[in-house]
Structure formats: C-alpha cells, structure tokens
Design a protein around this motif. Structure first.
Motif, PDB file in Angstrom:
ATOM      1  N   ILE A  41     -10.065   3.687   0.141  1.00  0.00           N
ATOM      2  CA  ILE A  41      -8.998   3.149  -0.614  1.00  0.00           C
ATOM      3  C   ILE A  41      -9.279   3.218  -2.184  1.00  0.00           C
ATOM      4  N   ALA A  42     -10.678   3.126  -2.477  1.00  0.00           N
ATOM      5  CA  ALA A  42     -11.172   3.083  -3.963  1.00  0.00           C
ATOM      6  C   ALA A  42     -10.647   4.769  -4.400  1.00  0.00           C
ATOM      7  N   PHE A  43     -11.013   5.538  -3.761  1.00  0.00           N
ATOM      8  CA  PHE A  43     -11.212   6.918  -4.142  1.00  0.00           C
ATOM      9  C   PHE A  43      -9.782   7.533  -3.984  1.00  0.00           C
ATOM     10  N   THR A  44      -9.144   7.084  -2.898  1.00  0.00           N
ATOM     11  CA  THR A  44      -7.870   7.652  -2.908  1.00  0.00           C
ATOM     12  C   THR A  44      -6.869   7.114  -4.126  1.00  0.00           C
ATOM     13  N   ILE A  89      -5.028   9.559  -6.814  1.00  0.00           N
ATOM     14  CA  ILE A  89      -3.627   9.489  -7.119  1.00  0.00           C
ATOM     15  C   ILE A  89      -3.459   9.314  -8.542  1.00  0.00           C
ATOM     16  N   PHE A  90      -4.140   8.475  -9.208  1.00  0.00           N
ATOM     17  CA  PHE A  90      -4.150   8.326 -10.667  1.00  0.00           C
ATOM     18  C   PHE A  90      -4.234   9.477 -11.257  1.00  0.00           C
ATOM     19  N   VAL A  91      -5.506  10.295 -10.986  1.00  0.00           N
ATOM     20  CA  VAL A  91      -5.922  11.486 -11.671  1.00  0.00           C
ATOM     21  C   VAL A  91      -4.899  12.453 -11.620  1.00  0.00           C
ATOM     22  N   THR A 115     -14.119  -5.462  -3.960  1.00  0.00           N
ATOM     23  CA  THR A 115     -14.273  -4.917  -5.127  1.00  0.00           C
ATOM     24  C   THR A 115     -13.704  -3.243  -5.175  1.00  0.00           C
ATOM     25  N   LEU A 116     -14.114  -2.543  -4.089  1.00  0.00           N
ATOM     26  CA  LEU A 116     -13.723  -1.281  -3.921  1.00  0.00           C
ATOM     27  C   LEU A 116     -12.019  -1.232  -3.573  1.00  0.00           C
ATOM     28  N   SER A 117     -11.777  -2.191  -2.722  1.00  0.00           N
ATOM     29  CA  SER A 117     -10.542  -2.279  -2.271  1.00  0.00           C
ATOM     30  C   SER A 117      -9.568  -2.725  -3.280  1.00  0.00           C
ATOM     31  N   GLY A 118      -9.783  -3.607  -4.325  1.00  0.00           N
ATOM     32  CA  GLY A 118      -9.282  -3.803  -5.514  1.00  0.00           C
ATOM     33  C   GLY A 118      -9.102  -2.826  -6.418  1.00  0.00           C
ATOM     34  N   ILE A 171      -6.527  -0.080  -5.098  1.00  0.00           N
ATOM     35  CA  ILE A 171      -5.123  -0.784  -5.304  1.00  0.00           C
ATOM     36  C   ILE A 171      -4.707  -0.544  -6.854  1.00  0.00           C
ATOM     37  N   VAL A 172      -5.400  -1.103  -7.523  1.00  0.00           N
ATOM     38  CA  VAL A 172      -5.044  -1.076  -9.077  1.00  0.00           C
ATOM     39  C   VAL A 172      -4.726   0.370  -9.504  1.00  0.00           C
TER      40      VAL A 172
END
Length: 369
Positions: free
Chosen positions: A268-271, A275-277, A350-353, A356-357
């Motif tokens: 989730i964190a790196f996805t 997406i943001f990058v 934390t990683l999930s948050g 998601i952000v």
C-alpha cells in the motif's frame, strides 16, 4: 546527405536541452548524489564501531578494564531499558580515528542487538579472558574484530588472551540480516518500477488517452495496477524466500499473519508513492529520475545491505521513519526475532497511512494525458 544528417543530430540535442527536467535528472541529480555520498564516505572524520560487551564481575579481564578506564560514560534508553555506553576514541595514525561505542549489556540483549544489526561483534568476559563472538562470514564483523582486538592489545603492549567464538546459528548470521532486507527492497523496486514507470510510459505513448476512450473506469485502472502488482511481488518474494530457506536454512520465526499484513502494508505504501510520483510527467527520462530519487536514498540509508546504525546518531531517527526502513525492520523482526502481530502494529498502520495519503494526493493531481 550530410546536411540532413547534421540537422537530425541537431534536433536531438535541441530536444534534450530544451527540457529542463531532463537536464536536472540526467546531469544535476547524479552530481548531487555523488556530492552527498562523497562527503559521507570520503570526508568522514572518524569511523564509528558499535560493540556489545557482556561483563562478568566474577571473571573481570584486566586488559579490557584497562582499555576502558578513560572511556566516556553515557546512560542511554533503548527499548524502555537503561543501557550504559562507554565511548572511546582511538587514533590509528594514517588510518584515521575510530570511535568505539561499547554497549554494556547482558547476553540475551547483546544477541538481539546483533540480530538487528546494531552491533556486528559481541565481547564477553569469561574464565579470565575475552571471547569475541561474531559471524565469520560477515566482513564488517571481521574488520571490527581485528580493529578492536588490536586496540585492546596495544593498550597493554602484551598479548591479549582471547578466544574467537564463531556465531553460526540461525538468526545471528549476516545472511539472516540480509534476506529480509532484500525482500523489502524487492517489494519497493517491483512496485516503483512496475507501477510508476509503467504509467509514465503509457502516458508518453498516448496509451492512457486511448484507454480513457473506452468504457473503463479510471479507478478500476489504478486498482488493477495495485492488485496485479501484489500477485507478482508476492511471487517474487516467495521465490527468494524458498531459495534462502533451502540453501541457507533461513526460517520464519515469528507470526505469518504479521508477515502477511506488513507485506500488504508495504505494498500500500509504495503503491501510493508510485502513483504520486507518476501523477504528472509524460517524459520517461524525468520518470527515471523521479523514481531513482525515491529508491536510491532508501536503498543506501534503510539498512538493506548494512546496518543504518553506522550512520551518525543525529540522522538515525530520520532514517527509521523512512518507509523502506520500517518495512525492512518489520520483516526482519519476524524472520529472526520471532515478532508477533502486536509488535508490528505501529509499522503496519504507519505504512498503510503513508500509502493512502500519497495515493489520494496523487489521484488529486493525476494527469491522464
């Protein structure tokens, strides 16, 4: 023939220097990386070595006490426990200055520090002499042994009575430290390049524009990237574990549910970061730079190949909040410390948050064509 060829070559150069992003990521960014790493590894004033010392008051070793008599004493808190650190600087002449941090602790905690990569070497006072415990296949541990044993011996100018006790049981070897880190790094690389670069390339080739002309939902497209990458990344990690299990005898000591959840949280964190990058750019050259700007610092800092505790104390708290550091530490604690689900709750949330952000931010600024 020559003039058209010259004009075509000139066009390639103009396309290059007229794109500021390409110039930054292909020229300036590598120079900045070289500058930063050059300062870190060539202008370092002193070498830092962390060593765990298991004291035995019933069998004190005079040569060790003599070596540490002028050491600077410091009481630190680690895992809700007080710990005594003795800091001693040794001038090695042309080789520079080595700062030894001797962590006075018990045997169980010393093994835990070694498993976590905080120390590469354990010194124990036993039967009136010193015992050096380390993994003989770990080159950093070998070098640390040679340096500290030489320094202790030279402090008395006599032969240092000591034994070398190789640590070869599972959990204390360097390979046990390395494999969980490689699994975490593989997840990051697979996600960042598999999702981020793929989206940038599709945008550059106008494929996203064509996809949007179909009855496809935008959300379905991004969700499909995530779900497909979960399957592929899990398969890659499982194959690496199978190899390490049968060839090196590595096993998972902790909770399988915890491992699955922190792996999913890492996805989730790196996805989200991927997406943001890839949210705006349509240039693959810029995309390469952006992805490398994310993955390269974490590959170096996050304790994949060597412990991040070798860095200065001031930057360690920053390193510990990096997504790859939390993921690698979490997987490593399950593999070699037998950690359970409750011990990884903070990292999972934390990683999930973080994912998601970044996903919501990337979705808000996403440009489909």
């Amino acid at each position: 023939m020559k003039r058209p060829l010259f004009q075509l070559i000139l066009i390639q150069f103009k396309e290059y220097y007229r794109e500021p992003g390409i110039i930054f990521w292909s020229i300036i960014f590598p120079i900045l990386i070289a500058w930063g790493l050059g300062i870190a590894f060539t202008n370092k004033g002193e070498l830092i070595k962390n060593i765990a010392v298991v004291e035995n008051s019933a069998a004190p070793v005079p040569v060790l006490r003599n070596f540490l008599k002028d050491a600077k004493k410091e009481v630190v808190r680690r895992d809700d426990q007080s710990e005594i650190n003795l800091e001693k600087r040794v001038d090695e002449g042309k080789l520079g200055t080595i700062r030894y941090n001797f962590m006075i602790t018990n045997w169980d905690n010393a093994i835990l520090l070694l498993k976590r990569g905080v120390v590469p070497l354990i010194i124990e006072e036993k039967d009136g002499k010193l015992e050096y415990h380390f993994d003989p296949m770990n080159t950093d541990a070998q070098l640390t042994y040679l340096q500290v044993s030489g320094a202790i011996t030279n402090s008395r100018l006599v032969e240092n009575p000591a034994d070398i006790i190789p640590l070869t049981k599972k959990g204390t070897r360097y390979i046990d430290f390395l494999i969980p880190g490689l699994i975490a790094m593989g997840l990051m690389m697979s996600t960042m390049w598999g999702i981020s670069y793929s989206l940038i390339e599709k945008r550059a080739k106008k494929l996203l524009r064509r996809m949007l002309a179909t009855p496809m939902k935008k959300s379905s497209f991004l969700i499909s990237q995530f779900l497909a990458r979960i399957v592929l990344t899990t398969m890659e990690a499982f194959l690496l574990y199978l190899f390490a299990h049968y060839y090196f005898g590595i096993t998972i000591e902790g909770s399988l549910v915890g491992l699955a959840l922190i792996f999913f949280a890492g996805m989730i964190a790196f996805t989200g970061i991927a997406i943001f990058v890839s949210a705006r750019t349509s240039k693959t050259e810029i995309g390469n730079g952006l992805i490398n700007a994310v993955v390269m610092p974490m590959m170096i800092l996050s304790g994949i190949f060597f412990s991040y505790h070798n860095f200065p104390k001031a930057v360690i708290p920053i390193i510990q909040v990096l997504p790859l550091t939390m993921l690698a530490d979490g997987i490593r604690s399950i593999f070699i410390e037998g950690a359970g689900l409750h011990e990884l709750a903070v990292e999972i949330v934390t990683l999930s948050g973080v994912g998601i952000v970044f996903f919501l931010a990337g979705l808000r600024i996403y440009r489909w064509y």
